[in-house]
Design a protein around this motif. Structure first.
Motif, PDB file in Angstrom:
ATOM      1  N   THR A  16       0.973  -1.259   0.129  1.00  0.00           N
ATOM      2  CA  THR A  16       0.000   0.074  -0.086  1.00  0.00           C
ATOM      3  C   THR A  16       0.926   1.312   0.071  1.00  0.00           C
ATOM      4  OG1 THR A  16      -0.381  -0.023   2.330  1.00  0.00           O
ATOM      5  CG2 THR A  16      -1.896  -1.101   1.097  1.00  0.00           C
ATOM      6  N   THR A  17       2.027   1.137  -0.386  1.00  0.00           N
ATOM      7  CA  THR A  17       2.864   2.294  -0.722  1.00  0.00           C
ATOM      8  C   THR A  17       2.400   3.218  -1.692  1.00  0.00           C
ATOM      9  OG1 THR A  17       4.265   1.263  -2.049  1.00  0.00           O
ATOM     10  CG2 THR A  17       5.030   1.043   0.373  1.00  0.00           C
ATOM     11  N   SER A  18       1.834   3.027  -2.521  1.00  0.00           N
ATOM     12  CA  SER A  18       1.147   3.895  -3.593  1.00  0.00           C
ATOM     13  C   SER A  18      -0.117   3.325  -4.406  1.00  0.00           C
ATOM     14  CB  SER A  18       2.270   4.177  -4.640  1.00  0.00           C
ATOM     15  OG  SER A  18       2.353   3.124  -5.569  1.00  0.00           O
ATOM     16  N   LYS A  19      -1.010   4.178  -5.288  1.00  0.00           N
ATOM     17  CA  LYS A  19      -1.736   3.521  -5.687  1.00  0.00           C
ATOM     18  C   LYS A  19      -1.634   2.567  -6.858  1.00  0.00           C
ATOM     19  CE  LYS A  19      -4.538   7.794  -4.806  1.00  0.00           C
ATOM     20  NZ  LYS A  19      -4.892   9.002  -5.502  1.00  0.00           N
ATOM     21  N   MET A  48      -7.573   5.954   2.906  1.00  0.00           N
ATOM     22  CA  MET A  48      -6.212   6.361   2.840  1.00  0.00           C
ATOM     23  C   MET A  48      -6.179   7.311   1.309  1.00  0.00           C
ATOM     24  SD  MET A  48      -3.810   2.704   2.743  1.00  0.00           S
ATOM     25  CE  MET A  48      -4.390   1.896   1.512  1.00  0.00           C
ATOM     26  N   VAL A  51      -2.261   8.761  -0.284  1.00  0.00           N
ATOM     27  CA  VAL A  51      -1.480   7.911  -0.792  1.00  0.00           C
ATOM     28  C   VAL A  51      -0.877   8.549  -2.034  1.00  0.00           C
ATOM     29  CG1 VAL A  51      -1.089   5.621  -1.643  1.00  0.00           C
ATOM     30  CG2 VAL A  51      -2.552   5.766   0.163  1.00  0.00           C
TER      31      VAL A  51
END
Length: 117
Positions: A16-19, A48, A51
């Motif tokens: 889940t570090t980026s879309k 979130m 993000v």
């Protein structure tokens, strides 16, 4: 119904570090089941909002080295007096000289002037 079993998905593979990373990990997890993937993506993203779209680019080795060396020299500059004091202490211990309680950077006390002769 005899062979009905629940599907098992490894939730540790979700990034889940980026879309973009979330979409890719869900695509890999659900292997073409677009409806489930979209539902899970919406489930994760509703909490979130901040993000980033893509993962930030990791700094190169040269940039990491520059940052580390700069931080070290900044620390050494800020703690210069302590480092010099420690060096003098070790040098005095090695040579066997007595260690004075007054440091070299202590201000000199006001001395009265000498009488004229």
């Amino acid at each position: 119904m005899l062979f009905n079993r629940k599907e098992f998905h490894n939730m540790e593979m979700i990034r889940t570090t980026s879309k973009d990373a979330l979409k890719r990990s869900l695509m890999q997890m659900y292997q073409g089941d677009v409806a489930t993937m979209e539902r899970m993506y919406d489930f994760y993203m509703k909490d979130m909002q901040n993000v980033p779209d893509f993962d930030p680019v990791a700094p190169s080795m040269l940039q990491q080295a520059k940052t580390t060396i700069g931080d070290f020299f900044g620390w050494a500059d800020a703690n210069q007096e302590k480092l010099v004091g420690a060096y003098n202490l070790f040098r005095a211990m090695k040579s066997g000289e007595p260690i004075s309680a007054v440091s070299a950077s202590a201000p000199v006390a006001d001395v009265p002037p000498l009488p004229k002769l």
